[in-house]
Design a protein around this motif. Structure first.
Motif: not given
Length: 849
Positions: A628-635, A640-642, A660-668, A682-691
C-alpha cells in the motif's frame, strides 16, 4: 307431546283452509320477538264471504346474498303452499331498484270458515322472523260451506242415520292396520272439554285433529247458543256426525205447530230436493240429508218465527287403511333405497316418520316422497350410515313401520399406493383406487393433511389422488389414505432426495479465502443434500482429516480448520460431496497473507542544504497482499533515535527528506506497508551530509582589457555555507555563438541568466584549475573579438549558479586621456598649523598602452 308440523303436499284432497291452533295461540304468537327480516308485515283484515283479500309481506335484500325462504301458515302448522289453487294464490316479486322482496297471499272468494289466525314466516340461513295476523270473514247470503272436517280421521260404516249427539269416539283414534275395529271408542270432545288448554295441541296431534282451532270455535259457539226457547219444545242437538255417503236426520219439536219453519245451511235457506227431504209428524219437523259429502260439513240452523235453533254437522271420511305395510330392508352405503307401502285410497294423506320424527318433502331434503296412486314410497338416493333407523308410515286408519339397515360394502383395494423416491422440486403424486365411491382422509406420519395451495387432494369416483407440485425435504414421510367409515389403511413411503450442493456464495472471487499468517482459520461451507452427503477435503493427493489442518463435518455444513496459518498453507483445497442423488465438488483457494519483507537499503542520490533525494526497491515478498505504501525514518549518525518523516503513506519508491541540518551526517531507512501491517525496517542507507553550493559570485566586472587578454574581477558569494569555498571557475564564449543584439550596457547590472542563447558545450573554461583569487586574466584571445564572461563559485557540494557580465567585452587595449577626479573634500580650504604634515591624495583616471 307437541311436534312441529311440516309441509305435506299429499293433502290436496282436503282443501287448504283446514288448520287452526287453540284459542290461546293467537296471543302467544303475538308476542314474537322484534322483527329482524321484515320491513313490512302482513296486517289483520276483514272480508265478506265471497270477497277477495290480499296480505303483503316485504323483506329487504340489501344484506342478503340470496332470496329468503317464505312460508304461509294457517293456524300453527298448516303450510298453505300445498293448498294453492283457485281460492288461494301465493305470489312473489323483486324490485331491483329498491332491492325489496314482496310476498303476497291472495284469498279469492273467501268462505266463512277461512276465518282464523294466519302466520307468515321468513327465514334466511340462521335467521328466522315470524308474524301472525287474523282474517275475519263476515257472513253473507252467498257464503258457501267450507270443508273444515276434511283433515279429521274417520271411522264408522256407510249410511249411518244416527242423529244423536256428536260422537268423537271414533274420530282420530290410533289404530293398528288389522285391529282398528277392536279398540274402544274415545270421546275426543270430552277429552278436550276436560283437558287443560295447554294440552289441546297434544290431544289434537294424538288423535289426528288438524283443525283444532276451528273445532273449538264451533263447539264453543254451540254451547253459548243453548238456551230455553218458547218456540221450540225440543231443539236441535249441539252437533251431529255422519260418515261420508251416509244419511243424517235433524229433528225439532215445535211448541206451536202453526208457526212457519225454515231450514238454513251456512246462512242459505235449504229447499226441498232429492238430497234434502222434509217431514212433518205432529209437532215434529224433520230434515233428512241424503248422501252426505264433505261439502255438507257446515253449520245448520232452523227458524221458527223470530227464534232460531242451530247445530253443527261434522262429515267424516272413512279411515285410510294401510293395505300393504313397510318391509325391513338391508342395503349398502351409496345404494338407492326405496321403502314402499300401499293404502286403501288414491292420493291419500300419508305421513312418514324416521325414529318418530316426521319427514318433510322438502326439495332440499335427502328424503324424497313419491306418490303413485295408492302406492307411497320413501326414496333415499344414496344411503349412508346415518340412515340406519326405524321408518314408519301413518294414515288416518293405520300405520306400519320397518327397519332400514345400512352397512358398508366390503372394501377392495384396486390400486394401492406405491412407495416413491423423488428429487427435491419434482412432483409427488400418490394415487389409489378402491372399490367404493366414498370420501377419505390423507395422513402424513399419522397427522391429518388438509388441502392447501401447496397440497392438492382430488377425489373422482373410486380414485383418490394426493399431489404436491414441488417436493421439499420436509415432505419425506409415511403417507396413508383412510377411506371414511372403513378401518382400511392404505400406506406408502415417500423418500425425498436432494443432490448435494456446496453453497459458496460467501467466498471471494475464484473461491478465494484470505487468512492472516499466524491466525486460526475456520472456514465453514454450508452444504445441502438429502440424505446428508458424505464430505471429503483434500489438498493435492492428501486427504485432510486431522492435525493442524483438519476437516470437521456437520449435518448442514463442513469446516476446514487451520490452527496456525502459515505462508506455506496457501494453495487450492478441494471439497467433495456425495450422496445417492449425485455429487458436487469445488476448489477453494486459501491465501495466507503476512506483513511484507523489508525493502533493500535505500540509496541517497542527491543532497542539498537541508534535503536529500533517496530511492529504494520494493520488497522481494509483499506478504501475499499488495504493497500500500512506505514509511520513511531518519536519524543522525551518532544518534540511536529514529524519526518518522511521513504520516501518510508514500506511494512511490522515491522520497525527499527535508529540514535537515547542513553539515550533519544522517542515515535513512524504509518500512513497507500492506493490508496486514508494517514490515520490519530496511537496512540504513550509507551516511550522508546535507550540504549546499554557494550563492553566485557578486560584482563581476572588467578590470582591464588588452589586445589579447581580458582581466575580470569579482567579489565572493554572499552565502557560502557549511561546505566552504574551494575556488572559482571562469568561463567565456566568443561572438557569433548565440550573442543577442540587445546587450545591456548598464555596467552595474548583474546577470544570473545569459543575455543570449549559448549551448552549454560552447562555454570555454578559462582556468582548468580552480582559482581562489577574485581576479583572473583570460589570455590568448584574438584581438578585436568580443566575448561574454561568467564566473561560478565551487565547493564540496558543487558549482554555484554562474554570474554573467552584463555585456560583451571587446578584446582591445583602450587608450584614454588622464582625468582628475577631485573629491569633494579637496574642494574646500584646508587649514594646518605650521609644522604639520600635509598629505593630499588626488585620484585620476588614465588608460595608456
Amino acid at each position: 307431546e307437541q311436534k312441529t308440523p311440516q309441509e305435506d303436499g299429499s293433502e290436496k284432497d282436503k282443501g287448504w283452509p283446514v288448520g287452526e291452533g287453540g284459542p290461546e295461540d293467537t296471543e302467544k304468537r303475538g308476542g314474537t320477538q322484534g322483527s329482524t327480516l321484515f320491513i313490512e308485515k302482513p296486517q289483520s283484515g276483514t272480508v265478506t264471504v265471497g270477497g277477495n283479500i290480499t296480505f303483503i309481506a316485504k323483506v329487504e335484500a340489501k344484506d342478503l346474498l340470496r332470496k329468503p325462504n317464505v312460508k304461509w301458515f294457517k293456524g300453527k302448522w298448516m303450510d298453505l303452499a300445498s293448498k294453492a289453487g283457485k281460492h288461494l294464490q301465493l305470489k312473489e316479486s323483486f324490485e331491483r331498484h329498491t332491492k325489496i322482496h314482496t310476498f303476497e297471499m291472495h284469498i279469492i272468494k273467501a268462505k266463512e270458515n277461512y276465518a282464523g289466525n294466519y302466520r307468515c314466516e321468513v327465514s334466511y340461513k340462521d335467521k328466522v322472523d315470524s308474524c301472525s295476523f287474523d282474517l275475519e270473514v263476515t257472513e253473507s247470503q252467498a257464503s258457501q260451506s267450507l270443508d273444515i272436517r276434511s283433515a279429521f280421521k274417520r271411522s264408522g260404516g256407510e249410511g249411518q242415520e244416527d242423529a244423536g249427539e256428536l260422537d268423537f269416539s271414533g274420530l282420530l283414534k290410533r289404530r293398528e292396520v288389522k285391529q282398528q275395529d277392536e279398540e274402544p271408542d274415545i270421546d275426543v270432545w270430552e277429552l278436550l272439554k276436560n283437558a287443560n288448554p295447554s294440552e289441546y295441541e297434544k290431544i289434537a296431534f294424538q288423535y289426528g285433529i288438524t283443525d283444532l282451532r276451528g273445532m273449538l270455535k264451533r263447539l264453543k259457539r254451540m254451547r253459548r247458543e243453548v238456551k230455553k226457547s218458547a218456540a221450540f219444545a225440543k231443539g236441535l242437538d249441539p252437533a251431529y256426525q255422519v260418515d261420508k255417503g251416509g244419511k243424517v236426520r235433524f229433528m225439532v219439536e215445535l211448541a206451536d205447530p202453526t208457526v212457519e219453519l225454515k231450514w238454513y245451511k251456512n246462512g242459505q235457506e235449504i229447499r226441498p230436493s232429492a238430497k234434502y227431504i222434509f217431514e212433518h209428524k205432529g209437532n215434529q219437523r224433520i230434515l233428512f240429508i241424503n248422501n252426505c259429502q264433505m261439502s255438507d260439513d257446515a253449520r245448520y240452523y232452523v227458524t221458527a218465527g223470530d227464534e232460531k235453533c242451530s247445530t253443527e254437522l261434522f262429515v267424516r271420511d272413512p279411515p285410510i287403511l294401510v293395505t300393504k305395510g313397510l318391509e325391513d330392508t338391508s342395503t349398502y352405503v351409496g345404494e338407492h333405497v326405496e321403502l314402499s307401502c300401499e293404502v286403501s285410497e288414491d292420493d291419500a294423506n300419508v305421513k312418514w316418520f324416521r325414529n318418530g320424527v316426521e319427514l318433510s318433502n322438502d326439495p332440499n331434503s335427502r328424503y324424497k316422497i313419491k306418490v303413485e296412486g295408492k302406492k307411497h314410497t320413501l326414496v333415499i338416493e344414496e344411503a349412508a350410515k346415518c340412515d340406519n333407523a326405524v321408518y314408519s308410515v301413518m294414515t288416518t286408519g293405520g300405520q306400519s313401520e320397518a327397519k332400514l339397515s345400512v352397512d358398508l360394502r366390503p372394501l377392495k383395494i384396486s390400486l394401492a399406493l406405491e412407495d416413491q423416491t423423488v428429487m427435491v422440486g419434482q412432483e409427488i403424486h400418490l394415487k389409489c383406487e378402491i372399490s367404493e365411491n366414498v370420501e377419505g382422509k390423507w395422513y402424513k406420519n399419522g397427522q391429518l393433511v388438509e388441502a392447501s395451495d401447496r397440497v392438492k387432494i382430488y377425489h373422482k369416483g373410486r380414485i383418490h389422488r394426493f399431489i404436491i407440485a414441488s417436493a421439499a425435504v420436509e415432505d419425506e414421510a409415511e403417507y396413508m389414505f383412510v377411506p371414511d367409515e372403513y378401518d382400511t389403511k392404505i400406506p406408502c413411503k415417500v423418500h425425498v432426495v436432494d443432490p448435494p450442493k456446496l453453497h459458496l456464495d460467501g467466498l471471494g472471487e475464484n473461491n478465494t479465502v484470505t487468512v492472516v499468517a499466524g491466525s486460526k482459520l475456520r472456514l465453514e461451507i454450508p452444504i445441502t443434500g438429502e440424505p446428508t452427503p458424505k464430505v471429503m477435503w483434500s489438498r493435492g493427493d492428501k486427504v485432510q482429516y486431522s492435525g493442524r489442518i483438519r476437516a470437521e463435518t456437520y449435518s448442514d455444513s463442513s469446516c476446514l480448520v487451520i490452527d496456525t496459518a502459515e505462508r506455506e498453507d496457501s494453495g487450492p483445497f478441494r471439497i467433495t460431496l456425495k450422496n445417492e442423488a449425485g455429487e458436487d465438488t469445488a476448489l477453494i483457494n486459501i491465501k495466507v497473507v503476512d506483513i511484507p519483507d523489508p525493502p533493500q537499503a535505500p540509496k541517497v542520490t542527491e543532497v542539498g542544504e537541508d534535503w536529500c533525494v533517496m530511492t529504494w526497491e520494493p520488497p522481494a515478498n509483499d506478504g501475499g497482499s499488495p504493497i500500500l505504501g512506505y514509511f520513511i525514518e531518519r536519524k543522525k549518525k551518532q544518534s540511536s533515535r529514529w524519526m518518522r518523516l511521513n504520516f501518510e503513506l508514500c506511494k512511490e519508491t522515491t522520497f525527499e527528506p527535508k529540514k535537515m541540518i547542513e553539515g550533519v551526517d544522517y542515515e535513512v531507512r524504509v518500512f513497507a506497508v500492506n493490508a496486514i501491517g508494517i514490515s520490519k525496517p530496511s537496512m540504513p542507507s550509507k551516511p550522508f551530509v546535507p550540504i549546499a553550493v554557494t550563492s553566485p559570485p557578486t560584482m563581476l566586472a572588467l578590470d582591464e582589457a588588452t589586445d589579447n587578454s581580458v582581466t575580470m574581477k569579482w567579489r565572493p558569494p554572499d552565502r557560502i555555507g557549511a561546505a566552504g569555498l574551494d575556488g572559482y571557475v571562469v568561463e567565456y564564449c566568443f561572438e557569433g555563438n548565440g550573442f543577442s543584439q540587445s546587450i545591456s550596457t548598464d555596467q552595474s547590472e548583474e546577470l544570473m541568466e545569459p543575455p543570449f542563447n549559448v549551448e552549454a558545450d560552447e562555454w570555454i573554461v578559462a582556468n582548468p584549475e580552480l582559482t581562489d583569487k577574485t581576479k583572473y586574466t583570460i589570455t590568448g584571445l584574438p584581438t578585436g573579438s568580443k566575448i561574454l564572461v561568467r564566473v561560478k563559485a565551487v565547493n564540496a557540494a558543487g558549482e554555484s549558479e554562474p554570474r554573467y557580465h552584463p555585456q560583451a567585452i571587446l578584446v582591445k587595449e583602450v587608450i584614454e586621456p588622464p582625468k582628475i577626479r577631485l573629491p569633494r573634500h579637496l574642494k574646500q580650504t584646508y587649514t594646518r598649523r605650521v609644522g604639520e604634515t600635509v598629505n593630499l591624495v588626488i585620484p585620476f583616471q588614465v588608460r595608456t598602452k
